[in-house]
Design a protein around this motif. Structure first.
Motif, PDB file in Angstrom:
ATOM      1  N   ILE A 145     -52.702 -62.582  -4.420  1.00 41.39           N
ATOM      2  CA  ILE A 145     -51.348 -62.651  -3.978  1.00 41.39           C
ATOM      3  C   ILE A 145     -50.698 -60.847  -4.198  1.00 41.39           C
ATOM      4  O   ILE A 145     -50.802 -60.222  -4.997  1.00 41.39           O
ATOM      5  N   GLY A 146     -49.153 -60.983  -4.074  1.00 44.52           N
ATOM      6  CA  GLY A 146     -47.931 -60.387  -3.567  1.00 44.52           C
ATOM      7  C   GLY A 146     -46.646 -60.401  -4.222  1.00 44.52           C
ATOM      8  O   GLY A 146     -46.543 -61.182  -3.770  1.00 44.52           O
ATOM      9  N   MET A 147     -47.199 -59.700  -5.507  1.00 42.69           N
ATOM     10  CA  MET A 147     -45.222 -60.479  -6.491  1.00 42.69           C
ATOM     11  C   MET A 147     -45.148 -59.393  -7.145  1.00 42.69           C
ATOM     12  O   MET A 147     -45.418 -58.559  -7.563  1.00 42.69           O
ATOM     13  N   ALA A 148     -43.467 -59.059  -6.861  1.00 43.43           N
ATOM     14  CA  ALA A 148     -42.828 -58.590  -7.107  1.00 43.43           C
ATOM     15  C   ALA A 148     -41.644 -59.053  -8.416  1.00 43.43           C
ATOM     16  O   ALA A 148     -41.033 -60.244  -8.408  1.00 43.43           O
ATOM     17  N   GLN A 149     -41.583 -58.838  -9.940  1.00 44.87           N
ATOM     18  CA  GLN A 149     -40.561 -59.362 -10.712  1.00 44.87           C
ATOM     19  C   GLN A 149     -39.513 -58.241 -10.405  1.00 44.87           C
ATOM     20  O   GLN A 149     -39.507 -57.747 -10.418  1.00 44.87           O
ATOM     21  N   GLY A 150     -38.148 -59.383 -11.144  1.00 49.98           N
ATOM     22  CA  GLY A 150     -36.591 -58.424 -11.161  1.00 49.98           C
ATOM     23  C   GLY A 150     -36.182 -58.467  -9.888  1.00 49.98           C
ATOM     24  O   GLY A 150     -35.530 -57.766  -9.232  1.00 49.98           O
ATOM     25  N   ALA A 151     -37.279 -59.253  -8.554  1.00 45.65           N
ATOM     26  CA  ALA A 151     -36.870 -59.490  -7.437  1.00 45.65           C
ATOM     27  C   ALA A 151     -36.287 -60.547  -6.441  1.00 45.65           C
ATOM     28  O   ALA A 151     -37.202 -61.515  -7.124  1.00 45.65           O
ATOM     29  N   LEU A 152     -35.539 -60.389  -5.660  1.00 45.09           N
ATOM     30  CA  LEU A 152     -35.354 -61.870  -4.655  1.00 45.09           C
ATOM     31  C   LEU A 152     -35.608 -61.609  -3.489  1.00 45.09           C
ATOM     32  O   LEU A 152     -35.270 -60.739  -3.044  1.00 45.09           O
ATOM     33  N   GLU A 153     -36.816 -62.200  -2.745  1.00 45.03           N
ATOM     34  CA  GLU A 153     -36.386 -62.197  -0.846  1.00 45.03           C
ATOM     35  C   GLU A 153     -35.385 -63.072  -0.308  1.00 45.03           C
ATOM     36  O   GLU A 153     -34.969 -64.019  -0.697  1.00 45.03           O
ATOM     37  N   GLN A 154     -34.510 -62.193   0.377  1.00 44.70           N
ATOM     38  CA  GLN A 154     -33.763 -62.887   1.215  1.00 44.70           C
ATOM     39  C   GLN A 154     -34.549 -63.194   2.760  1.00 44.70           C
ATOM     40  O   GLN A 154     -34.979 -62.950   3.200  1.00 44.70           O
ATOM     41  N   SER A 155     -33.361 -63.822   3.433  1.00 43.88           N
ATOM     42  CA  SER A 155     -34.095 -64.982   4.388  1.00 43.88           C
ATOM     43  C   SER A 155     -34.442 -64.184   4.973  1.00 43.88           C
ATOM     44  O   SER A 155     -33.848 -62.959   5.519  1.00 43.88           O
TER      45      SER A 155
END
Length: 275
Positions: A226-236
């Protein structure tokens, strides 16, 4: 109705479907975690006429033998493009974004027939009260976010901070130092062509389809993938310039097919007008 008109009208209906897909992509350019869709076409059935009776005349021919008459094209497949979108920093602790392609959160949607498990890349999560001392992690539409055991994530007491690790572990720390940990339910989609859009930025499986071969649950030793980052959102991952180019090409193809119908109608009028 002659063959030209049949071919053009068949193709017009399929071009309209592709235009709907492109328009849907453009409308969701600002939707968090949205994955664009791409249409693929194939030929409809065609007839072949072997008009050359003397095969000696076909010696050295580089093109296929005979004459092929088709009846247009059809939309063969509308497939989700899993390309990673850009990450936008929000510094909000409940915002989470995947950093690897094909990975999705699992959430529980309320449907008319009960509940259904859906998939989403939209990691803008919130907390909603369940009881006086309990809160639940939910999506922006209020759907519960699931843990690795397919249970809703319920946080006891009032948490003062939240942390998300790279392998999808959600940690809530209370004011008294108590720590609660949850493994977010994450799946790796292997065959995205089987997923259907269920509305509200959610994807799901068609009725009667088993998901065993379509996705893999990243639990246990697989959580290291799994690759995940906190405090961020993925754009389209929608590229507006590409969608506009596709739309212009579609418009020209649509005009060409419409012109073919007009010309076929004029030729039929000339034939009918012969006395």
């Amino acid at each position: 109705m002659n063959r030209t008109m049949i071919t053009a009208t068949n193709t017009l209906a399929q071009l309209q479907k592709q235009m709907d897909i492109v328009s849907h992509n453009m409308a969701n350019i600002d939707t968090t975690g949205y994955k664009r869709k791409e249409a693929n076409f194939t030929d409809l059935l065609f007839q072949q006429y072997n008009n050359q009776k003397n095969q000696d005349f076909e010696a050295g021919r580089l093109t296929p033998a005979g004459i092929r008459q088709g009846v247009g094209a059809k939309l063969a497949q509308s497939q989700i493009v899993m390309k990673q979108g850009a990450l936008k920093a929000t510094e909000r602790p409940l915002d989470m974004a995947f950093t690897k392609e094909g990975q999705y959160f699992r959430v529980l949607e309320q449907t008319e027939g009960g509940t259904a498990v859906r998939f989403t890349r939209d990691g803008a999560f919130y907390l909603t009260p369940v009881s006086e001392n309990e809160t639940m992690l939910v999506t922006g539409d209020g759907y519960p976010v699931l843990d690795e055991n397919n249970n809703s994530i319920i946080i006891n007491g009032q948490a003062k901070s939240y942390k998300v690790t790279n392998n999808g572990r959600f940690i809530a720390e209370a004011a008294n130092g108590t720590v609660q940990e949850f493994n977010l339910s994450v799946v790796q989609v292997n065959k995205p062509q089987f997923l259907e859009q269920k509305g509200g930025n959610l994807l799901g499986l068609p009725d009667g389809i088993d998901g065993e071969e379509i996705f893999t649950e990243l639990n246990g030793a697989l959580r290291g993938q799994i690759g995940m980052a906190q405090g961020a959102l993925e754009q389209s991952n929608v590229d507006m310039s590409k969608e506009m180019t596709d739309l212009i090409n579609l418009q020209r193809a649509y005009q060409f097919q419409s012109r073919s119908v007009s010309m076929a109608d004029q030729m039929m009028g000339l034939v009918n007008g012969i006395r």
